[in-house]
Write an enzyme that holds these catalytic residues in place. Structure first.
Site, PDB file in Angstrom:
ATOM      1  N   ARG A 129      29.489 -36.105 105.304  1.00  0.00           N
ATOM      2  CA  ARG A 129      28.869 -35.492 106.485  1.00  0.00           C
ATOM      3  C   ARG A 129      29.704 -34.306 106.964  1.00  0.00           C
ATOM      4  O   ARG A 129      29.180 -33.215 107.221  1.00  0.00           O
ATOM      5  CB  ARG A 129      28.750 -36.543 107.606  1.00  0.00           C
ATOM      6  N   ARG A 130      31.020 -34.534 107.061  1.00  0.00           N
ATOM      7  CA  ARG A 130      31.907 -33.449 107.502  1.00  0.00           C
ATOM      8  C   ARG A 130      31.998 -32.341 106.463  1.00  0.00           C
ATOM      9  O   ARG A 130      31.933 -31.156 106.778  1.00  0.00           O
ATOM     10  CB  ARG A 130      33.294 -34.018 107.816  1.00  0.00           C
ATOM     11  N   ARG A 153      46.766 -39.246 107.577  1.00  0.00           N
ATOM     12  CA  ARG A 153      45.985 -38.007 107.329  1.00  0.00           C
ATOM     13  C   ARG A 153      46.692 -36.783 107.891  1.00  0.00           C
ATOM     14  O   ARG A 153      46.688 -35.724 107.265  1.00  0.00           O
ATOM     15  CB  ARG A 153      44.587 -38.145 107.930  1.00  0.00           C
ATOM     16  N   CYS A 240      27.214 -44.583 103.079  1.00  0.00           N
ATOM     17  CA  CYS A 240      28.317 -43.602 103.077  1.00  0.00           C
ATOM     18  C   CYS A 240      28.222 -42.678 101.856  1.00  0.00           C
ATOM     19  O   CYS A 240      29.089 -41.867 101.624  1.00  0.00           O
ATOM     20  CB  CYS A 240      29.672 -44.314 103.132  1.00  0.00           C
TER      21      CYS A 240
END
Length: 301
Positions: A129-130, A153, A240
């Site tokens: 999505r990102r 991260r 996902c």
């Protein structure tokens, strides 16, 4: 009386769970709350992309099993991790007030926004999505797959020589890491994941006494937003493996829901919105999903 609260063990999960417990204690000082950490499959396997090790539910299944087995009384999850179907015997109880639903960029020093980034800048995210929304706005970016908790991260910016990473604003706020945020990504550029920023309090069915205790942290508008966005998620049969976004905004008795759906490689992305009355939230979310699915089919021919 003692209530055992189940949570994942990450710093963010525990921060969320402690926030819930503190709010409940304020209203129920006579109750003893105990937090029990439960490791999920998604926590145990950190080096493989989520889409390759399963589907929605990777961060909740073991916690739900503990709830069904009466090892815990309440489970605290991130609502965006929840599959569209709830296991038999369990239910969502109250939904606390939502945090900021947007995504944020954490950038290498010297950059302050997505427009500052040089041609071919390396941005880390494990989310389709990102990834595909960023590429829609800046198709020159080099999107690199990363996983791990928030601290991991952020470290990867230096370790993997990235120019930045994308994270949820809600997680950064809950961890008090406001100073690490370089910029908030406008929803015009990036629609959040359905229910991003909202928490899910899950209990067993027919636990009326527990329901009454939890009622004090329920937030009506968040509940309506979540209903709409999860109806959209269920309507598109989301996983996902594909890019999915949804955001419901409530203004008085009016509501606007915006949804996004893409195919697996991001070559087709459909983004649309629908508006109506606040009492139609769930139906509007589902209706929007059908409009977008139909448009996707017409593109796919």
């Amino acid at each position: 009386m003692k209530i055992v609260v189940g949570s994942r063990g990450s710093k963010l999960a525990l921060s969320q769970t402690n926030w819930v417990v503190d709010k409940l204690k304020e209203n129920n000082p006579e109750i003893d709350f105990e937090i029990k950490i439960i490791k999920t499959k998604g926590d145990k396997i950190q080096n493989i992309a989520l889409e390759k090790i399963g589907d929605k539910g990777l961060f909740v299944k073991e916690i739900e099993e503990a709830l069904l087995n009466k090892e815990i009384d309440i489970a605290v999850h991130s609502m965006k991790d929840m599959p569209s179907d709830v296991p038999m015997g369990l239910k969502f109880s109250c939904i606390p007030k939502r945090e900021d639903a947007r995504d944020v960029l954490i950038l290498r020093e010297g950059y302050n926004s997505i427009d500052d980034l040089p041609q071919g800048a390396k941005i880390g995210t494990g989310s389709k999505r990102r990834k595909y929304q960023l590429l829609r706005y800046r198709n020159d970016l080099n999107i690199v797959a990363i996983r791990g908790n928030v601290d991991t991260r952020i470290r990867k910016i230096d370790e993997e020589n990235l120019d930045g990473i994308v994270l949820a604003a809600a997680g950064m706020h809950r961890l008090g890491l406001y100073d690490k945020i370089s910029c908030y990504i406008p929803v015009e550029i990036m629609i959040p994941a359905p229910s991003q920023g909202a928490l899910c309090i899950q209990i067993r069915e027919n636990e009326e006494d527990l329901e009454k205790i939890l009622k004090c942290i329920d937030h009506e508008n968040t509940r309506l937003q979540v209903k709409a966005e999860r109806a959209f998620l269920k309507g598109v049969n989301g996983s996902c493996h594909i890019p999915i976004g949804a955001l419901c905004e409530i203004n008085g008795d009016k509501v606007v829901i915006e949804g996004l759906l893409g195919n697996e490689d991001g070559s087709i992305i459909v983004r649309k919105s629908i508006s109506g009355n606040v009492d139609e939230c769930e139906n509007l979310g589902y209706k929007l999903s059908q409009i977008i699915v139909e448009e996707m089919r017409s593109f796919e021919g």
